[in-house]
Write a protein that holds these residues in place. Structure first.
Motif, mmCIF file in Angstrom:
data_model
loop_
_atom_site.group_PDB
_atom_site.id
_atom_site.type_symbol
_atom_site.label_atom_id
_atom_site.label_comp_id
_atom_site.label_asym_id
_atom_site.label_seq_id
_atom_site.Cartn_x
_atom_site.Cartn_y
_atom_site.Cartn_z
ATOM 1 N N GLU A 1 -13.501 -33.765 -38.320
ATOM 2 C CA GLU A 1 -13.087 -32.439 -37.989
ATOM 3 C C GLU A 1 -13.693 -31.897 -38.211
ATOM 4 O O GLU A 1 -13.782 -30.611 -38.694
ATOM 5 C CB GLU A 1 -12.049 -32.528 -39.925
ATOM 6 C CG GLU A 1 -11.614 -33.864 -39.920
ATOM 7 C CD GLU A 1 -11.216 -33.958 -41.415
ATOM 8 O OE1 GLU A 1 -11.985 -33.037 -41.850
ATOM 9 O OE2 GLU A 1 -9.904 -34.615 -41.921
ATOM 10 N N GLY A 2 -14.643 -31.083 -36.809
ATOM 11 C CA GLY A 2 -14.264 -30.078 -36.185
ATOM 12 C C GLY A 2 -15.449 -30.604 -36.752
ATOM 13 O O GLY A 2 -17.012 -29.099 -35.863
ATOM 14 N N ARG A 3 -16.867 -31.174 -37.361
ATOM 15 C CA ARG A 3 -18.525 -30.987 -37.175
ATOM 16 C C ARG A 3 -18.660 -31.583 -35.802
ATOM 17 O O ARG A 3 -18.011 -32.426 -35.226
ATOM 18 C CB ARG A 3 -18.271 -31.719 -38.840
ATOM 19 C CG ARG A 3 -18.187 -31.037 -39.948
ATOM 20 C CD ARG A 3 -18.287 -33.057 -40.723
ATOM 21 N NE ARG A 3 -17.950 -32.310 -42.356
ATOM 22 C CZ ARG A 3 -16.227 -32.336 -42.808
ATOM 23 N NH1 ARG A 3 -16.199 -32.899 -42.066
ATOM 24 N NH2 ARG A 3 -16.348 -32.141 -44.131
ATOM 25 N N THR A 4 -19.698 -30.571 -35.519
ATOM 26 C CA THR A 4 -20.761 -31.138 -34.772
ATOM 27 C C THR A 4 -21.778 -30.967 -34.963
ATOM 28 O O THR A 4 -23.182 -30.500 -34.827
ATOM 29 C CB THR A 4 -20.276 -30.002 -33.367
ATOM 30 O OG1 THR A 4 -20.697 -28.681 -34.202
ATOM 31 C CG2 THR A 4 -19.073 -29.663 -32.782
ATOM 32 N N PRO A 5 -22.106 -32.458 -35.778
ATOM 33 C CA PRO A 5 -24.039 -32.168 -36.517
ATOM 34 C C PRO A 5 -24.790 -32.164 -34.905
ATOM 35 O O PRO A 5 -24.869 -32.693 -33.870
ATOM 36 C CB PRO A 5 -23.942 -34.082 -35.974
ATOM 37 C CG PRO A 5 -22.382 -35.125 -35.753
ATOM 38 C CD PRO A 5 -21.731 -33.632 -35.931
ATOM 39 N N GLN A 6 -25.755 -31.612 -35.149
ATOM 40 C CA GLN A 6 -26.807 -31.050 -33.977
ATOM 41 C C GLN A 6 -27.832 -32.452 -34.401
ATOM 42 O O GLN A 6 -28.500 -32.334 -33.781
ATOM 43 C CB GLN A 6 -27.245 -29.553 -34.565
ATOM 44 C CG GLN A 6 -28.998 -29.585 -33.891
ATOM 45 C CD GLN A 6 -29.070 -28.160 -34.363
ATOM 46 O OE1 GLN A 6 -29.100 -27.982 -35.818
ATOM 47 N NE2 GLN A 6 -31.294 -28.443 -34.323
ATOM 48 N N GLU B 1 -26.433 -29.595 -39.909
ATOM 49 C CA GLU B 1 -25.418 -30.354 -39.502
ATOM 50 C C GLU B 1 -25.988 -31.399 -38.795
ATOM 51 O O GLU B 1 -26.292 -31.270 -38.131
ATOM 52 C CB GLU B 1 -23.912 -29.818 -38.375
ATOM 53 C CG GLU B 1 -23.549 -28.557 -39.065
ATOM 54 C CD GLU B 1 -21.796 -28.911 -38.133
ATOM 55 O OE1 GLU B 1 -20.941 -29.627 -38.607
ATOM 56 O OE2 GLU B 1 -21.701 -27.277 -38.803
ATOM 57 N N VAL B 2 -25.642 -32.259 -39.706
ATOM 58 C CA VAL B 2 -26.458 -33.411 -39.564
ATOM 59 C C VAL B 2 -25.500 -35.062 -40.116
ATOM 60 O O VAL B 2 -23.829 -34.974 -39.818
ATOM 61 C CB VAL B 2 -27.581 -33.816 -40.742
ATOM 62 C CG1 VAL B 2 -28.782 -33.208 -40.856
ATOM 63 C CG2 VAL B 2 -26.717 -34.723 -41.538
ATOM 64 N N VAL B 3 -26.035 -35.936 -38.671
ATOM 65 C CA VAL B 3 -24.846 -37.500 -38.705
ATOM 66 C C VAL B 3 -25.893 -38.671 -39.050
ATOM 67 O O VAL B 3 -27.168 -38.466 -38.276
ATOM 68 C CB VAL B 3 -23.723 -37.583 -37.349
ATOM 69 C CG1 VAL B 3 -25.181 -37.606 -35.869
ATOM 70 C CG2 VAL B 3 -23.873 -38.630 -37.506
ATOM 71 N N CYS B 4 -25.610 -38.918 -40.430
ATOM 72 C CA CYS B 4 -27.104 -39.980 -41.192
ATOM 73 C C CYS B 4 -26.097 -41.629 -40.345
ATOM 74 O O CYS B 4 -25.369 -41.137 -41.013
ATOM 75 C CB CYS B 4 -27.414 -40.035 -42.698
ATOM 76 S SG CYS B 4 -28.099 -38.467 -42.662
ATOM 77 N N MET B 5 -27.339 -42.377 -40.240
ATOM 78 C CA MET B 5 -26.458 -43.343 -40.172
ATOM 79 C C MET B 5 -26.873 -44.028 -41.692
ATOM 80 O O MET B 5 -28.095 -44.251 -41.592
ATOM 81 C CB MET B 5 -27.434 -44.337 -39.019
ATOM 82 C CG MET B 5 -26.397 -44.045 -37.375
ATOM 83 S SD MET B 5 -27.132 -45.388 -36.228
ATOM 84 C CE MET B 5 -26.928 -46.755 -37.493
ATOM 85 N N ASP C 1 -20.140 -31.322 -48.496
ATOM 86 C CA ASP C 1 -19.007 -31.520 -47.728
ATOM 87 C C ASP C 1 -19.048 -33.086 -47.107
ATOM 88 O O ASP C 1 -19.012 -33.175 -45.403
ATOM 89 C CB ASP C 1 -19.711 -30.273 -46.410
ATOM 90 C CG ASP C 1 -18.041 -30.162 -46.383
ATOM 91 O OD1 ASP C 1 -16.471 -30.554 -46.848
ATOM 92 O OD2 ASP C 1 -17.911 -29.099 -45.089
ATOM 93 N N ALA C 2 -19.551 -33.758 -47.489
ATOM 94 C CA ALA C 2 -19.373 -35.266 -46.867
ATOM 95 C C ALA C 2 -18.122 -35.808 -45.901
ATOM 96 O O ALA C 2 -17.401 -36.223 -46.708
ATOM 97 C CB ALA C 2 -20.594 -35.733 -47.361
ATOM 98 N N VAL C 3 -18.105 -36.421 -45.120
ATOM 99 C CA VAL C 3 -17.324 -37.253 -44.511
ATOM 100 C C VAL C 3 -18.170 -38.671 -44.304
ATOM 101 O O VAL C 3 -18.840 -38.800 -44.265
ATOM 102 C CB VAL C 3 -17.195 -36.905 -43.616
ATOM 103 C CG1 VAL C 3 -15.540 -37.848 -42.048
ATOM 104 C CG2 VAL C 3 -15.947 -35.718 -43.238
ATOM 105 N N VAL D 1 -22.852 -40.662 -41.754
ATOM 106 C CA VAL D 1 -22.592 -39.867 -43.315
ATOM 107 C C VAL D 1 -22.533 -38.480 -42.685
ATOM 108 O O VAL D 1 -23.901 -38.292 -42.317
ATOM 109 C CB VAL D 1 -23.683 -40.329 -44.829
ATOM 110 C CG1 VAL D 1 -23.066 -39.053 -45.440
ATOM 111 C CG2 VAL D 1 -22.968 -41.389 -44.839
ATOM 112 N N CYS D 2 -21.569 -37.149 -42.034
ATOM 113 C CA CYS D 2 -21.528 -36.673 -42.072
ATOM 114 C C CYS D 2 -21.194 -35.123 -42.555
ATOM 115 O O CYS D 2 -20.540 -34.978 -43.397
ATOM 116 C CB CYS D 2 -20.459 -36.860 -40.565
ATOM 117 S SG CYS D 2 -21.026 -35.598 -39.580
ATOM 118 N N GLY D 3 -22.995 -34.575 -42.520
ATOM 119 C CA GLY D 3 -22.264 -32.998 -42.987
ATOM 120 C C GLY D 3 -23.183 -31.716 -43.028
ATOM 121 O O GLY D 3 -24.180 -32.125 -42.395
ATOM 122 N N MET D 4 -23.571 -31.294 -44.255
ATOM 123 C CA MET D 4 -24.314 -30.417 -44.620
ATOM 124 C C MET D 4 -25.754 -31.503 -44.784
ATOM 125 O O MET D 4 -25.802 -31.343 -46.423
ATOM 126 C CB MET D 4 -24.635 -28.899 -45.067
ATOM 127 C CG MET D 4 -23.196 -28.647 -44.109
ATOM 128 S SD MET D 4 -23.665 -28.198 -42.752
ATOM 129 C CE MET D 4 -24.259 -26.759 -42.880
#
Ligand code: HPA
Length: 277
Positions: free
Chosen positions: A23-28, A79-83, A46-48, A71-74
């Motif tokens: 939903e518009g998150r752009t992890p760096q 802004e991160v995306v975790c595996m 604010d995790a998805v 797991v994507c959020g702050m």
């Protein structure tokens, strides 16, 4: 490579589904959480959560302690995306299947990879519970995810692995470890396919090659990340002394127990790095 995946087309399809869920998150920053190190994902705000099984063309995690979701959020103001859980070769995944989520996280915007694992310490000066920032690696898996016709469509076939672990990120990790009083070493990491732990004779050979730590992940991810030009930081938790060092005989029970005890240090270290990135 008879049955290579149509990498570029599959990544487009996976990206469309994952981007829709974000939903518009752009992890760096992409973060891979290794054995027992997944609890950091609980601190993402604010995790998805997107299970690997809900992303087309993704393999799922079967290794114990690997949840198997994005797991994507702050985290640490970024802004991160975790595996939360990774894919290993020893689970039966090809090198490209292991690399696929790295290429996917790059495709959704991540330009930096922080990859973590639990590793055996070969260097006798290291202690169980120490962290070790990777200065370089020896890819002893015998596999390379960039081999084949398909990765050549994604990025240049030949690419340098010189300083594949970003010197500035390594320096940052050392500064944060000092500030947070987290025991941090630096050394050469050696990656194997597994799943058997090494023999004592292998560990003696790896020490002669200049390896300081050893485990069953990371190298294929880092090759994939460098293939598409991501900056990379690699951090191991020394969960055990490698086979034969001081009579050690590694077990996964020991790995998870030490990871559990090191959780607070690990979270402070990675959060601190993100904050100062
Ligand atoms: N060897 C290989 N993989 C590992 C080890 C080890 O000693 N510890 C954690 N993962």
């Amino acid at each position: 490579m008879a049955d290579e995946m149509p990498l570029v087309e599959w990544l487009e399809e996976s990206k469309a589904v994952l981007a829709d869920r974000l939903e518009g998150r752009t992890p760096q920053v992409a973060i891979v959480l290794g054995s027992g190190l997944g609890p950091l994902a609980e601190q993402v705000q604010d995790a998805v959560y997107v299970p690997f099984s809900e992303v087309p063309h993704m393999k799922t995690s079967t290794a114990s302690g690997h949840v198997g979701r994005f797991v994507c959020g702050m985290l640490g103001g970024k802004e991160v995306v975790c595996m939360q859980g990774r894919l290993h070769g020893y689970e039966g995944n090809s090198a490209q299947e292991v690399a696929y989520p790295i290429w996917l996280m790059h495709a959704i915007g991540a330009d930096t990879l922080v990859t973590t694992n639990a590793a055996g310490a070969i260097n006798e000066g290291f202690q169980v519970g120490d962290f070790c920032v990777m200065s370089d690696h020896i890819n002893f898996t015998g596999r390379n995810p960039a081999a084949g016709q398909q990765p050549d469509r994604l990025a240049m076939r030949f690419f340098s692995m010189h300083e594949c672990y970003d010197p500035a990120l390594r320096q940052l990790a050392r500064e944060v470890a000092d500030a947070e009083s987290v025991p941090l070493r630096e050394g050469v990491y050696l990656g194997l396919l597994g799943p058997s732990f090494e023999t004592a004779a292998e560990i003696r050979a790896f020490r002669a090659w200049g390896a300081d730590t050893v485990a069953m992940s990371v190298c294929e991810e880092v090759v994939a990340a460098r293939h598409v030009g991501m900056r990379v930081l690699g951090i191991s938790l020394c969960s055990n002394m490698a086979c034969g060092i001081g009579g050690a005989s590694p077990s996964d029970a020991e790995v998870f127990e030490v990871a559990r005890r090191s959780e607070a240090n690990f979270c402070r270290l990675v959060r601190g790095i993100l904050e100062r990135l």
